[in-house]
Design a protein around this motif. Structure first.
Motif: not given
Ligand SMILES: [Zn+2]
Length: 243
Positions: A152, A155, A172, A175
Motif C-alpha cells: 500500500c 501505509c 489497502c 486506506c
Molecule cells: Zn494502506
C-alpha cells in the motif's frame, strides 16, 4: 557528409508542395526532422521508407548544430505492413509514436527508448494490449514515475485491494476509503503489478498470464497522464472510437 542512420518514423506532415516533414527517432543521432522532397509525388522512391511506423535507413548530411536536415535517400528495413492494414493497430502504433515524440529530446541519443519502441511496434500484431502496456511501463520507469506495486502506497500494508492513480500505486482496504481509488478485481491488481515489473524480454511469458485488455491499457495511461502531465491526442481518439 552522407551520414547514414537507422531510424523509426514517428510522424509525417505535409511540408510545402509535394514534400513531407518527417520526425524520426534515429539510433545514432536521437530524434531529428527530415525534409523528404517530392514524397507526395507518386513517382517518389523515398516515399515508402518515410511512412509513419516504418524502420528505415536514412542518408543525410548531419550537423551537430541542427535538428532539421534535407533527406537524401531512404531505404526500408521493416515496413510493418501488418500495422498499416489494421485500423486498431494503426491507432495504437500512433499512440506509441506520439508518446515517444513527447518524451524524447531533439538530437539526444536514446538507446533504451529506441529499443523499446522497436519491440513495441514489432509485437503489436501479436498482442496489442500487452505490447502497449509494456511500452507504457518502460516509459514510467524511464521518466522516474513508476507506481508502487509491492505494498500500500500510504501505509505499507501488503494486503492491497485497489489502485489509486493519484496516490501512485496500490492501496489497502483500510486506506482505500480515504483516497480516490479504482474498483479493482484481483486480476486487475495482478496485471498492474506484472506489467510494472516486466519488460519486453518477458513478452512470451506474460502472454500466457493474459489476456491483457483495454482496461489494463487505460489504467497504465491514466497513471502516466496524471503523473507526467502528458496529453496524448491519439489516446483521446482511441477512446472516442470506443464510446
Ligand atoms: Zn494502506
Amino acid at each position: 557528409m552522407n551520414d547514414v542512420s537507422e531510424g523509426i518514423v514517428l510522424s509525417s506532415r505535409d511540408y510545402r508542395e509535394k514534400d513531407t516533414l518527417i520526425s524520426v527517432l534515429t539510433k545514432e543521432f536521437g530524434r531529428i526532422s527530415l525534409v523528404a522532397k517530392g514524397t507526395m509525388s507518386v513517382h517518389s522512391k523515398n516515399a515508402p521508407a518515410c511512412l509513419p511506423f516504418t524502420s528505415s535507413e536514412f542518408c543525410f548530411d548531419y550537423k551537430e548544430t541542427k535538428t532539421v536536415f534535407p533527406l537524401k535517400t531512404a531505404r526500408i528495413n521493416n515496413s510493418r505492413r501488418h500495422v498499416r492494414e489494421d485500423l486498431d493497430l494503426l491507432n495504437f502504433a500512433g499512440l506509441l509514436c506520439e508518446l515517444t515524440e513527447k518524451i524524447s529530446d531533439q538530437g539526444v541519443v536514446e538507446d533504451e527508448l529506441y529499443r523499446n519502441l522497436e519491440c513495441a511496434l514489432n509485437t503489436l500484431y501479436e498482442d496489442k494490449y500487452l505490447s502497449v502496456c509494456l511500452f507504457l511501463s518502460f516509459v514510467c520507469r524511464l521518466i522516474g514515475i513508476e507506481p508502487v506495486v509491492d505494498e500500500c502506497v500510504l501505509c505499507g500494508s501488503t494486503q492491497v485491494s485497489s489502485i489509486s492513480i493519484r496516490e501512485g500505486g496500490f492501496v489497502c482496504q483500510h486506506c482505500r476509503p480515504k483516497v480516490h481509488a479504482y474498483a479493482c478485481t484481483l486480476e486487475d491488481l495482478i496485471h498492474f503489478r506484472l506489467l510494472n515489473k516486466a519488460s519486453f524480454e518477458h513478452f512470451e511469458l506474460l502472454k500466457e498470464k493474459g489476456p491483457f485488455t483495454l482496461n489494463d491499457v487505460t489504467t497504465m495511461i491514466d497513471f502516466l497522464v496524471h503523473h507526467a502531465g502528458i496529453r496524448l491526442h491519439s489516446w483521446n481518439w482511441i477512446r472516442s472510437l470506443m464510446d
